[in-house]
Design a protein around this motif. Structure first.
Motif, PDB file in Angstrom:
ATOM      1  N   LEU B 129      -2.852 -97.637 -39.432  1.00 57.61           N
ATOM      2  CA  LEU B 129      -3.571 -96.925 -38.380  1.00 57.61           C
ATOM      3  C   LEU B 129      -3.865 -95.530 -38.911  1.00 57.61           C
ATOM      4  O   LEU B 129      -2.947 -94.737 -39.114  1.00 57.61           O
ATOM      5  CB  LEU B 129      -2.691 -96.839 -37.132  1.00 57.61           C
ATOM      6  CG  LEU B 129      -2.947 -97.836 -36.018  1.00 57.61           C
ATOM      7  CD1 LEU B 129      -3.480 -99.153 -36.535  1.00 57.61           C
ATOM      8  CD2 LEU B 129      -1.679 -98.068 -35.218  1.00 57.61           C
ATOM      9  N   ILE B 130      -5.137 -95.254 -39.113  1.00 58.44           N
ATOM     10  CA  ILE B 130      -5.484 -94.013 -39.795  1.00 58.44           C
ATOM     11  C   ILE B 130      -6.017 -92.966 -38.837  1.00 58.44           C
ATOM     12  O   ILE B 130      -6.980 -93.217 -38.110  1.00 58.44           O
ATOM     13  CB  ILE B 130      -6.518 -94.300 -40.897  1.00 58.44           C
ATOM     14  CG1 ILE B 130      -5.912 -95.290 -41.894  1.00 58.44           C
ATOM     15  CG2 ILE B 130      -6.927 -93.018 -41.599  1.00 58.44           C
ATOM     16  CD1 ILE B 130      -6.794 -95.639 -43.048  1.00 58.44           C
ATOM     17  N   GLY B 131      -5.385 -91.806 -38.840  1.00 61.08           N
ATOM     18  CA  GLY B 131      -5.841 -90.701 -38.005  1.00 61.08           C
ATOM     19  C   GLY B 131      -4.938 -90.494 -36.799  1.00 61.08           C
ATOM     20  O   GLY B 131      -4.122 -91.357 -36.459  1.00 61.08           O
ATOM     21  N   GLY B 132      -5.076 -89.344 -36.172  1.00 59.88           N
ATOM     22  CA  GLY B 132      -4.234 -89.005 -35.036  1.00 59.88           C
ATOM     23  C   GLY B 132      -4.458 -89.940 -33.855  1.00 59.88           C
ATOM     24  O   GLY B 132      -5.340 -90.799 -33.886  1.00 59.88           O
ATOM     25  N   ALA B 133      -3.634 -89.762 -32.839  1.00 58.69           N
ATOM     26  CA  ALA B 133      -3.742 -90.596 -31.652  1.00 58.69           C
ATOM     27  C   ALA B 133      -3.451 -89.745 -30.419  1.00 58.69           C
ATOM     28  O   ALA B 133      -2.865 -88.683 -30.515  1.00 58.69           O
ATOM     29  CB  ALA B 133      -2.740 -91.730 -31.723  1.00 58.69           C
ATOM     30  N   VAL B 200     -10.459 -73.292 -31.637  1.00 60.61           N
ATOM     31  CA  VAL B 200     -11.337 -74.340 -31.109  1.00 60.61           C
ATOM     32  C   VAL B 200     -10.853 -75.686 -31.591  1.00 60.61           C
ATOM     33  O   VAL B 200     -10.831 -75.943 -32.808  1.00 60.61           O
ATOM     34  CB  VAL B 200     -12.793 -74.141 -31.571  1.00 60.61           C
ATOM     35  CG1 VAL B 200     -13.694 -75.200 -30.952  1.00 60.61           C
ATOM     36  CG2 VAL B 200     -13.288 -72.749 -31.212  1.00 60.61           C
ATOM     37  N   GLY B 201     -10.454 -76.537 -30.665  1.00 61.20           N
ATOM     38  CA  GLY B 201      -9.925 -77.827 -31.103  1.00 61.20           C
ATOM     39  C   GLY B 201      -9.950 -78.879 -30.018  1.00 61.20           C
ATOM     40  O   GLY B 201     -10.612 -78.724 -28.990  1.00 61.20           O
ATOM     41  N   GLY B 202      -9.205 -79.941 -30.259  1.00 62.23           N
ATOM     42  CA  GLY B 202      -9.229 -81.097 -29.375  1.00 62.23           C
ATOM     43  C   GLY B 202      -8.282 -80.967 -28.202  1.00 62.23           C
ATOM     44  O   GLY B 202      -7.922 -79.870 -27.784  1.00 62.23           O
ATOM     45  N   ASP B 203      -7.880 -82.109 -27.695  1.00 60.70           N
ATOM     46  CA  ASP B 203      -6.993 -82.138 -26.553  1.00 60.70           C
ATOM     47  C   ASP B 203      -5.545 -82.041 -27.029  1.00 60.70           C
ATOM     48  O   ASP B 203      -5.185 -82.614 -28.045  1.00 60.70           O
ATOM     49  CB  ASP B 203      -7.217 -83.460 -25.815  1.00 60.70           C
ATOM     50  CG  ASP B 203      -6.688 -83.408 -24.419  1.00 60.70           C
ATOM     51  OD1 ASP B 203      -7.502 -83.289 -23.497  1.00 60.70           O
ATOM     52  OD2 ASP B 203      -5.451 -83.461 -24.253  1.00 60.70           O
ATOM     53  N   LEU B 204      -4.727 -81.346 -26.258  1.00 60.72           N
ATOM     54  CA  LEU B 204      -3.338 -81.147 -26.691  1.00 60.72           C
ATOM     55  C   LEU B 204      -2.521 -82.430 -26.737  1.00 60.72           C
ATOM     56  O   LEU B 204      -1.475 -82.488 -27.370  1.00 60.72           O
ATOM     57  CB  LEU B 204      -2.637 -80.133 -25.782  1.00 60.72           C
ATOM     58  CG  LEU B 204      -2.748 -78.687 -26.263  1.00 60.72           C
ATOM     59  CD1 LEU B 204      -2.055 -77.763 -25.286  1.00 60.72           C
ATOM     60  CD2 LEU B 204      -2.136 -78.538 -27.655  1.00 60.72           C
ATOM     61  N   THR B 205      -2.994 -83.465 -26.067  1.00 57.50           N
ATOM     62  CA  THR B 205      -2.276 -84.734 -26.139  1.00 57.50           C
ATOM     63  C   THR B 205      -2.537 -85.445 -27.462  1.00 57.50           C
ATOM     64  O   THR B 205      -1.845 -86.389 -27.801  1.00 57.50           O
ATOM     65  CB  THR B 205      -2.710 -85.680 -25.005  1.00 57.50           C
ATOM     66  OG1 THR B 205      -4.128 -85.842 -25.070  1.00 57.50           O
ATOM     67  CG2 THR B 205      -2.336 -85.118 -23.655  1.00 57.50           C
ATOM     68  N   PHE B 206      -3.546 -84.968 -28.167  1.00 56.25           N
ATOM     69  CA  PHE B 206      -3.863 -85.564 -29.456  1.00 56.25           C
ATOM     70  C   PHE B 206      -2.873 -85.035 -30.490  1.00 56.25           C
ATOM     71  O   PHE B 206      -2.672 -83.825 -30.603  1.00 56.25           O
ATOM     72  CB  PHE B 206      -5.301 -85.198 -29.836  1.00 56.25           C
ATOM     73  CG  PHE B 206      -5.880 -86.064 -30.924  1.00 56.25           C
ATOM     74  CD1 PHE B 206      -6.134 -87.401 -30.702  1.00 56.25           C
ATOM     75  CD2 PHE B 206      -6.170 -85.514 -32.167  1.00 56.25           C
ATOM     76  CE1 PHE B 206      -6.673 -88.189 -31.702  1.00 56.25           C
ATOM     77  CE2 PHE B 206      -6.712 -86.303 -33.165  1.00 56.25           C
ATOM     78  CZ  PHE B 206      -6.963 -87.650 -32.939  1.00 56.25           C
ATOM     79  N   THR B 207      -2.260 -85.932 -31.229  1.00 54.66           N
ATOM     80  CA  THR B 207      -1.156 -85.524 -32.113  1.00 54.66           C
ATOM     81  C   THR B 207      -1.566 -84.458 -33.117  1.00 54.66           C
ATOM     82  O   THR B 207      -0.825 -83.508 -33.366  1.00 54.66           O
ATOM     83  CB  THR B 207      -0.587 -86.741 -32.863  1.00 54.66           C
ATOM     84  OG1 THR B 207      -1.650 -87.397 -33.552  1.00 54.66           O
ATOM     85  CG2 THR B 207       0.072 -87.717 -31.912  1.00 54.66           C
ATOM     86  N   THR B 208      -2.755 -84.615 -33.684  1.00 51.54           N
ATOM     87  CA  THR B 208      -3.224 -83.659 -34.677  1.00 51.54           C
ATOM     88  C   THR B 208      -3.379 -82.273 -34.065  1.00 51.54           C
ATOM     89  O   THR B 208      -2.932 -81.270 -34.630  1.00 51.54           O
ATOM     90  CB  THR B 208      -4.582 -84.120 -35.234  1.00 51.54           C
ATOM     91  OG1 THR B 208      -4.479 -85.486 -35.627  1.00 51.54           O
ATOM     92  CG2 THR B 208      -4.986 -83.286 -36.420  1.00 51.54           C
ATOM     93  N   THR B 209      -4.021 -82.234 -32.915  1.00 49.72           N
ATOM     94  CA  THR B 209      -4.217 -80.956 -32.223  1.00 49.72           C
ATOM     95  C   THR B 209      -2.877 -80.312 -31.892  1.00 49.72           C
ATOM     96  O   THR B 209      -2.666 -79.117 -32.137  1.00 49.72           O
ATOM     97  CB  THR B 209      -5.009 -81.181 -30.919  1.00 49.72           C
ATOM     98  OG1 THR B 209      -6.260 -81.779 -31.244  1.00 49.72           O
ATOM     99  CG2 THR B 209      -5.237 -79.862 -30.199  1.00 49.72           C
ATOM    100  N   ALA B 210      -1.972 -81.110 -31.361  1.00 47.87           N
ATOM    101  CA  ALA B 210      -0.663 -80.586 -30.985  1.00 47.87           C
ATOM    102  C   ALA B 210       0.007 -79.915 -32.183  1.00 47.87           C
ATOM    103  O   ALA B 210       0.533 -78.797 -32.082  1.00 47.87           O
ATOM    104  CB  ALA B 210       0.211 -81.715 -30.446  1.00 47.87           C
ATOM    105  N   GLY B 211      -0.038 -80.575 -33.336  1.00 42.83           N
ATOM    106  CA  GLY B 211       0.600 -80.033 -34.535  1.00 42.83           C
ATOM    107  C   GLY B 211      -0.043 -78.728 -34.977  1.00 42.83           C
ATOM    108  O   GLY B 211       0.640 -77.740 -35.266  1.00 42.83           O
TER     109      GLY B 211
END
Lengths: 352, 352
Positions: B129-133, B200-211
């Motif tokens: 599974l490639i990429g954040g979730a 500027v970024g995605g949603d905080l529930t997104f693992t990548t954004t959170a990190g």
DNA sequence: GGCGCCAGTGGGACCGTTACCACTCCCCGC
DNA sequence: GCGGGGAGTGGTAACGGTCCCACTGGCGCC
């Protein structure tokens, strides 16, 4: 819980036992289309869920024949243009209920052959060859062989972005118009007053290069302009670095052109960088145009004038041609149109 | 020549008949490792060539068990960062003699589930599974289920670029350091004198954004700077358009920041364009940094300061973890390092 | 009331390959 | 001279599905 390494997925047999029905009945429930009593169906479905049963494609393929698998073979998924085509193939295949196998070749014919072999072993319903190829008699003979083998196995060879193999060869080709796009783009440059245009591209044996160069030449001829054979920088890789080096070297040797026709946008990016690093401006001193209209083209400054190629549609059309073709087998060759996207990287030469 | 639509590849049986040997012998020749007399071997090989025989993977998989197939599932192959990871997976899988299945999800969990199911039907040896979730309790429960199902079938779930599921869940994670990279990059901006940075970024529930947000916050805290909660533009898509729009809107509302931390390079490209279109300069008026170090970063002008993420190595490491792991099963979680690439898009703020 | 039909189900054969076991030589050592 | 063993080969039972054929009731129709 013994940690036997060869664990087993549950099978149709397990489901049948648990639901107290025969194998046939379970098969029918899974397939969904045969007459099964509602009560039985429910019972089987519950057993399937409890056992976490998942059908085995291999067994299915072995018995039935049709695979619902297609394979695509591409130079390099990292190329933005290829990536778009791959996306198109993948989306359309998914829509038609097929799953995709991928292999990359880095342009190596030996690896292409190996990849095709793998697809054959997998009994893929269709094999898509994405991107241009180095043309030769040997290449055509090899492809014809492969096309016939695939056809004999009920499968299908589809060439995406490379020319048809000829009549009687059971392969489909879906192309876009390299010649026409290059013709239009060259016409645009000439219209702006350019007469000496540096062409930076690949090897002439490469089908894509051959098409674009042909369009370039035809346009020059149609506009009554001489073609200076010294203004071809051929044999370049389709990379930013190659574009940069070729153009840098040319500029060091004295600037005897007012525009650069780069065979791909990526090469154009390198070409633009070279112009800047030589202390010149784009488009004031040198106009630069590309081909493909990848996302990068918008982000370059100045934004790149280029030729829009419908790569995604190319992929989709290829899949449709291979998978939706009725049993009677026409041999549809398609040629998708391209058009020039005018942005800011090409203007009038200083002399005009 | 009747045009029966359901033609047949030649089988091991055909070869055996033609070579005048038994099925077993042909199988041995194809496998290559059993004792077969040289003369017999040659005879069989000739028959194989004459009949254009290609082994049937499905039959093999059905009998033997091991599939030599891996599947990877990705948001969108067109994303340059994903494409690099996909390339790594593909190359390494090929090196180990495996072939790849692909599926794309466009970030839709339902499609991710469907794709995993297809991979299970294909009995893939591993699923990547490639990429954040988008993280949530439901997500973790679902993934744990899938990991167990896959494990029970002798297969393997590998998370690439998203965090581990926790102890006891039979899944491998190969991550890169979102938090550390964002920390370093933020530190760099602060070092240049920036105190008000727009994230500027995605949603905080997104693992990548959170990190990445966590790294950003930690850096600000470590440098003793206040974090203005008004300077987060979250919930953006990871597209150029989103970057452009978010930053344009901010600039229209009055410029109360000196730098933009864009969560991906693609977003950064949009951000830069927005700054230019507002009549401002990068980095004189607004510094812009990105994350990923995709090829585009070099071609932007000014070239983008960003964080290098080893996506290709991520893919390779994931495959190695899944396929080369010895029978005894350690649960290796890997964390790949990242580092800041300093280019020209970030300078000192005018006030400093 | 007998006949045919059809919905619902079960019972195999078969798909192509591998793994395992069995068999036949032939050669070697005692 | 005979037993043992290994190289070389053949036979066959799985593997997990699908598909075709056969069987059983129940129902409608003449």
């Amino acid at each position: 819980m013994p940690d036997d390494p060869d664990r087993r997925q549950s099978t149709i047999k397990d489901v049948a036992e648990r639901a107290g029905v025969s194998l046939s009945t379970v098969s029918r429930v899974v397939a969904g289309n045969y007459p099964v009593a509602q009560a039985t169906r429910t019972r089987v479905q519950r057993a399937i869920e409890e056992l976490n049963y998942v059908a085995n494609t291999h067994a299915r393929a072995l018995g039935g024949g049709a695979t619902r698998t297609v394979g695509f073979i591409v130079n390099d998924v990292r190329g933005p243009a290829f990536a778009e085509a791959v996306h198109g193939v993948e989306q359309e295949a998914a829509r038609l209920g097929h799953i995709c196998l991928v292999a990359t070749t880095d342009g190596d014919p030996a690896r292409e052959l190996a990849a095709i072999r793998l697809m054959r072993e997998q009994r893929a319903a269709a094999v898509f060859l994405i991107g241009g190829a180095t043309d030769s008699a040997a290449y055509r003979a090899r492809m014809a062989d492969i096309a016939r083998s695939l056809d004999a196995a009920g499968s299908r060879l589809v060439l995406c972005g490379r020319p048809p193999l000829g009549d009687g060869i059971p392969a489909t080709a879906v192309e876009y118009d390299n010649e026409g796009g290059a013709y239009a783009l060259t016409g645009f440059l000439v219209g702006r007053g350019h007469r000496r245009i540096l062409y930076v591209g690949g090897d002439l044996t490469f089908t894509t290069t051959a098409g674009r160069v042909a369009g370039f030449r035809r346009a020059m001829a149609d506009f009554g302009l001489p073609v200076d054979e010294g203004l071809f920088e051929l044999g370049a890789q389709f990379t930013r670095a190659a574009g940069y080096e070729r153009v840098s070297a040319r500029l060091r040797g004295g600037r005897d052109f007012t525009a650069v026709f780069a065979e791909t946008d990526v090469v154009a990016a390198g070409a633009m960088a070279a112009v800047f690093d030589a202390g010149l401006g784009v488009p004031e001193d040198v106009s630069v145009v590309g081909y493909d209209d990848i996302p990068l083209a918008t982000d370059l400054r100045p934004a790149l004038t280029t030729v829009r190629v419908p790569y995604e549609e190319l992929g989709r059309a290829a899949v449709r041609a291979a998978l939706e073709r009725p049993a009677g087998r026409p041999e549809p060759h398609q040629m998708l149109g391209t058009h020039v996207i005018i942005r800011q990287s090409a203007g009038r030469p200083a002399s005009a």
